[in-house]
Design a protein around this motif. Structure first.
Motif, PDB file in Angstrom:
ATOM      1  N   LYS A  56       0.744  -1.162  -0.038  1.00 11.69           N
ATOM      2  CA  LYS A  56       0.094  -0.117  -0.071  1.00 11.69           C
ATOM      3  C   LYS A  56       0.956   1.312  -0.184  1.00 11.69           C
ATOM      4  O   LYS A  56       1.926   1.406   0.784  1.00 11.69           O
ATOM      5  N   LEU A  58       1.538   4.976   1.059  1.00  7.03           N
ATOM      6  CA  LEU A  58       0.913   5.542   2.247  1.00  7.03           C
ATOM      7  C   LEU A  58       0.957   7.168   1.815  1.00  7.03           C
ATOM      8  O   LEU A  58       0.267   8.085   2.392  1.00  7.03           O
ATOM      9  N   LEU A  77       2.248   6.715  11.401  1.00  6.56           N
ATOM     10  CA  LEU A  77       2.887   5.603  10.457  1.00  6.56           C
ATOM     11  C   LEU A  77       4.131   5.063  11.410  1.00  6.56           C
ATOM     12  O   LEU A  77       5.179   5.813  11.776  1.00  6.56           O
ATOM     13  N   PHE A  80       7.246   1.247   7.991  1.00  3.84           N
ATOM     14  CA  PHE A  80       6.791   1.672   6.644  1.00  3.84           C
ATOM     15  C   PHE A  80       8.090   1.766   6.039  1.00  3.84           C
ATOM     16  O   PHE A  80       9.317   1.519   6.477  1.00  3.84           O
ATOM     17  N   LYS A 142       3.548   0.962   2.747  1.00  2.54           N
ATOM     18  CA  LYS A 142       3.395   0.170   4.083  1.00  2.54           C
ATOM     19  C   LYS A 142       4.457  -1.104   4.087  1.00  2.54           C
ATOM     20  O   LYS A 142       4.823  -1.507   3.101  1.00  2.54           O
TER      21      LYS A 142
END
Length: 217
Positions: A56, A58, A77, A80, A142
């Motif tokens: 994903k 972010l 977050l 990451f 992600k």
């Protein structure tokens, strides 16, 4: 450095990089599509539109001025990955697996401050890691967390399996395992171990690190 006779390599069925680039990549792909695969952000959009699972996205940072709001961009977050859209060789990739307030922790346990993340992204934007040194875009994705079954194969990072498809048929496969040297990244240029996989049985054939054969990881 050891050199091998190219005719001997050809007899063994080993495909050299020049022949790969000219007769396979160059001959089978229209150059107008190259920009889509030389840019990870564009590739991600195409993959998503085709229903292919990808990490994903972010956030993206496209301008140095956005870094003034980096703290806000990173709100919430904890895990990451920061990477350059047009990077190569695994350079510029920053993996964060934990966070304690404004302290960001890498897979190795190294603790970074916000200014360290800021510097990495600034370097990405300036083109320090991009192909040809062109200004780039920083992607914040992600973190992919892998199944415990891979614990024995990869150190401080996610391993990946790469399958090369030629004209719709799987031609070869490899497993890339991160190491302490590669800092949790499964990238061969950064010191990860590459393992050749037998396509029929799925068993490992041999492994290399920095181009040298290895038997232990």
């Amino acid at each position: 450095m050891l050199f091998s006779n190219p005719f001997a390599l050809k007899k063994l069925g080993i495909l050299g990089m020049n022949k790969r680039n000219i007769h396979y990549i160059g001959a089978q792909n229209n150059r107008k599509y190259y920009p889509f695969v030389d840019n990870k952000l564009k590739t991600k959009v195409i993959a998503q539109s085709a229903g292919i699972a990808v990490p994903k996205l972010l956030a993206t940072v496209e301008r140095q001025s956005q870094l003034r709001n980096l703290k806000d961009i990173l709100v919430g977050l904890d895990k990451f990955v920061v990477k350059p859209a047009q990077g190569s060789g695994g350079k510029g990739i920053l993996v964060i697996t934990q966070r304690e307030g404004d302290i960001f922790i890498k897979p190795s346990g190294q603790r970074l401050e916000l200014k360290d993340v800021h510097r990495d992204i600034s370097n990405i934007l300036s083109g320090l890691y991009s192909l040809g040194g062109k200004p780039d875009v920083a992607m914040i994705e992600k973190l992919v967390e892998f199944d415990p079954i891979f614990d024995r194969y990869s150190y401080e990072g996610v391993p990946d399996i790469r399958v090369i498809i030629y004209k719709g048929y799987p031609a070869m496969a490899m497993l890339r395992c991160s190491t302490k040297e590669s800092d949790g990244k499964a990238n061969l240029h950064q010191g990860a171990v590459g393992v050749g996989i037998n396509m029929a049985s799925g068993k490992a054939l041999f492994a290399v690190q920095h181009g040298d054969p290895v038997t232990k990881h």
